[in-house]
Design a protein around this motif. Structure first.
Motif, PDB file in Angstrom:
ATOM      1  N   GLY A   1       4.621   8.756   2.640  1.00 24.88           N
ATOM      2  CA  GLY A   1       4.630   7.984   3.878  1.00 24.88           C
ATOM      3  C   GLY A   1       5.876   8.286   4.689  1.00 24.88           C
ATOM      4  N   ASP A   2       6.420   7.269   5.364  1.00 24.97           N
ATOM      5  CA  ASP A   2       7.625   7.490   6.184  1.00 24.97           C
ATOM      6  C   ASP A   2       8.877   6.998   5.478  1.00 24.97           C
ATOM      7  OD1 ASP A   2       7.267   4.798   6.332  1.00 24.97           O
ATOM      8  OD2 ASP A   2       7.306   4.650   8.510  1.00 24.97           O
ATOM      9  N   VAL A   3       8.768   6.730   4.167  1.00 22.13           N
ATOM     10  CA  VAL A   3       9.914   6.259   3.389  1.00 22.13           C
ATOM     11  C   VAL A   3      10.203   7.247   2.261  1.00 22.13           C
ATOM     12  CG1 VAL A   3      10.818   4.421   1.929  1.00 22.13           C
ATOM     13  CG2 VAL A   3       9.394   3.850   3.893  1.00 22.13           C
TER      14      VAL A   3
ATOM     15  N   GLU B   1      -2.138  -2.247   2.892  1.00 22.98           N
ATOM     16  CA  GLU B   1      -1.065  -3.190   3.183  1.00 22.98           C
ATOM     17  C   GLU B   1      -1.383  -4.578   2.648  1.00 22.98           C
ATOM     18  OE1 GLU B   1       1.552  -4.853   7.000  1.00 22.98           O
ATOM     19  OE2 GLU B   1       0.170  -3.169   7.239  1.00 22.98           O
TER      20      GLU B   1
ATOM     21  N   GLN C   1       2.606   2.050   2.304  1.00 21.73           N
ATOM     22  CA  GLN C   1       2.448   3.477   2.604  1.00 21.73           C
ATOM     23  C   GLN C   1       3.055   4.330   1.506  1.00 21.73           C
ATOM     24  OE1 GLN C   1       4.107   4.499   6.409  1.00 21.73           O
ATOM     25  NE2 GLN C   1       2.152   4.237   7.469  1.00 21.73           N
ATOM     26  N   ALA C   2       4.235   3.935   1.053  1.00 24.35           N
ATOM     27  CA  ALA C   2       4.935   4.726   0.044  1.00 24.35           C
ATOM     28  C   ALA C   2       4.164   4.779  -1.260  1.00 24.35           C
ATOM     29  CB  ALA C   2       6.332   4.151  -0.186  1.00 24.35           C
TER      30      ALA C   2
ATOM     31  N   LEU D   1      12.789  -3.070   3.403  1.00 19.33           N
ATOM     32  CA  LEU D   1      11.607  -2.367   3.894  1.00 19.33           C
ATOM     33  C   LEU D   1      10.517  -3.368   4.255  1.00 19.33           C
ATOM     34  CD1 LEU D   1      11.281   0.612   1.374  1.00 19.33           C
ATOM     35  CD2 LEU D   1      12.503   0.542   3.539  1.00 19.33           C
ATOM     36  N   THR D   2       9.664  -2.976   5.160  1.00 18.09           N
ATOM     37  CA  THR D   2       8.539  -3.830   5.515  1.00 18.09           C
ATOM     38  C   THR D   2       7.419  -3.649   4.491  1.00 18.09           C
ATOM     39  OG1 THR D   2       7.446  -2.153   6.871  1.00 18.09           O
ATOM     40  CG2 THR D   2       9.089  -3.554   7.958  1.00 18.09           C
TER      41      THR D   2
ATOM     42  N   ARG E   1       4.414  -2.945   5.163  1.00 12.52           N
ATOM     43  CA  ARG E   1       3.665  -1.746   5.546  1.00 12.52           C
ATOM     44  C   ARG E   1       4.318  -0.486   5.000  1.00 12.52           C
ATOM     45  NH1 ARG E   1       4.353   2.128   8.928  1.00 12.52           N
ATOM     46  NH2 ARG E   1       6.200   1.135   9.821  1.00 12.52           N
ATOM     47  N   GLN E   2       5.634  -0.387   5.106  1.00  7.02           N
ATOM     48  CA  GLN E   2       6.333   0.793   4.597  1.00  7.02           C
ATOM     49  C   GLN E   2       6.166   0.939   3.084  1.00  7.02           C
ATOM     50  OE1 GLN E   2      10.205  -0.277   6.252  1.00  7.02           O
ATOM     51  NE2 GLN E   2      10.194   1.561   7.522  1.00  7.02           N
TER      52      GLN E   2
END
Length: 381
Positions: free
Chosen positions: A179-181, A137, A131-132, A124-125, A127-128
């Motif tokens: 987030g998106d994860v 960041e 977010q999670a 994962l980055t 940023r991800q």
């Protein structure tokens, strides 16, 4: 064509392991792999490689060399950067297990171990991950940087502690979705990957536990966002395929007769999953498993959950007697007391305790649920 991000993330620990085995330090190697992943996202849609792993290794190694050559103060790496390994098929050595051990090293705090595992093993980055976990960041970048620095002095081939890795993965799983994860799904993926790298009954136990809990996920939240207690969940919405897989993995692990805490927890989850309805739950057997779990862990939280099971198996008075042996300051103690008093018919005491428990709740969803329970009982008095 689009890039198969799942493939990229699956290859991340293997590529990182190759760089470290070639002599790269963990921190610069991890940075180089992240740069290679970014390059893959840019290049692969138009020019997909025939050997994705080999491509990533080649690009990551060159990124590492470029960074090392630019860091002129690091003279000790001059011999390393002068010779690039000859082209050829990617190494078949899989260092994934060592990366799990390194990223969950005991010298790291739990939050740092989680972040480093998600980045170095999960691919994962920053940023991800930020977010999670709902942090800036920059904050997450600092956390990961400190973690990489901490483990940079640890020998890559040093034996690791499986139990520590499992605790880190379970922390990831319990974060759920943000987030998106989907961290629960990511934890299951990483635990599957770990199970492929090591034959260990507790790894299997954790994977089974995750699958059994995850199977109930669609029924845990009502359309209005409120929590749905296990007894009230629509069991028709449970994922039967995940339950069957979890039970099968658990049975194979238990057959090895090396019981651990995750296997015991999975056994309890399997008994809940196996019951056609809440009323048909085998609470007597669940109490027996909680006894095993308490013996293995000595955890007061386990004994708290056991008091609930005793209340279901032997009646609320027995549950309250088991609860009375525990420290009242335990998280959720008051909520359990409220539930058992309600089961015993003492609605006044139960309503008061539900309201007290709501004030102590650790998250908004739990607080709202307990507040509704108190209001429901007060409305019937």
């Amino acid at each position: 064509m689009s890039v198969d991000e799942a493939l990229l993330r699956a290859l991340t620990p293997e590529v990182l392991g190759v760089l470290v085995r070639r002599g790269a330090g963990f921190a610069p190697a991890e940075d180089a792999v992240q740069d290679a992943l970014v390059e893959a996202l840019r290049v692969w849609p138009a020019d997909p490689p025939r050997d994705p792993k080999g491509w990533l290794i080649t690009v990551a190694w060159r990124k590492f060399l470029d960074a090392t050559r630019a860091e002129t103060a690091r003279r000790r790496r001059e011999d390393l950067v002068d010779v690039e390994p000859p082209p050829g098929p990617a190494s078949t050595v899989d260092d994934t297990l060592q990366l799990y051990f390194l990223c969950a090293h005991p010298s790291l705090t739990p939050s740092s171990a989680v972040a480093l595992t998600l980045r170095a093993v999960g691919g994962l980055t920053t940023r991800q991950i930020a977010q999670a976990y709902l942090v800036p960041e920059a904050t997450m970048a600092q956390r990961i940087s400190r973690a990489k620095h901490t483990v940079s002095r640890v020998r890559f081939d040093q034996p690791g502690d499986v139990a520590t890795v499992l605790r880190v993965l379970y922390l990831v799983f319990n974060e759920g979705y943000s987030g998106d994860v989907d961290l629960a799904a990511e934890a299951i993926r990483l635990t599957r990957q770990l199970a492929a790298a090591i034959d260990h009954p507790e790894v299997a136990g954790l994977l089974a536990l995750m699958l059994l809990h995850h199977a109930r996920r669609p029924s845990r939240i009502a359309p209005d966002g409120s929590l749905v207690p296990l007894a009230e969940q629509d069991r028709g919405r449970w994922d039967t395929a995940a339950i069957a897989e979890g039970v099968g993995i658990l049975q194979a692990a238990l057959a090895r007769d090396r019981l651990g805490e995750f296997q015991a927890q999975a056994a309890i989850a399997a008994l809940h999953a196996d019951a056609p309805s809440a009323a048909e739950t085998d609470w007597v057997q669940i109490v027996e498993w909680y006894d095993e779990l308490a013996r293995l862990t000595g955890s007061p939280v386990v004994r708290l959950n056991r008091a609930v099971a005793v209340g279901e198996a032997d009646g609320p008075r027995a549950g309250l007697a088991a609860l009375a042996e525990l420290d009242e300051s335990l998280p959720r103690y008051t909520a359990v007391a409220a539930y058992l008093h309600e089961r015993d018919g003492d609605l006044v005491t139960a309503a008061r305790l539900y309201a007290e428990a709501a004030q102590k709740a650790l998250n908004l969803a739990e607080r709202e649920h307990l507040t509704r329970q108190a209001a429901r009982l007060n409305a019937h008095q």
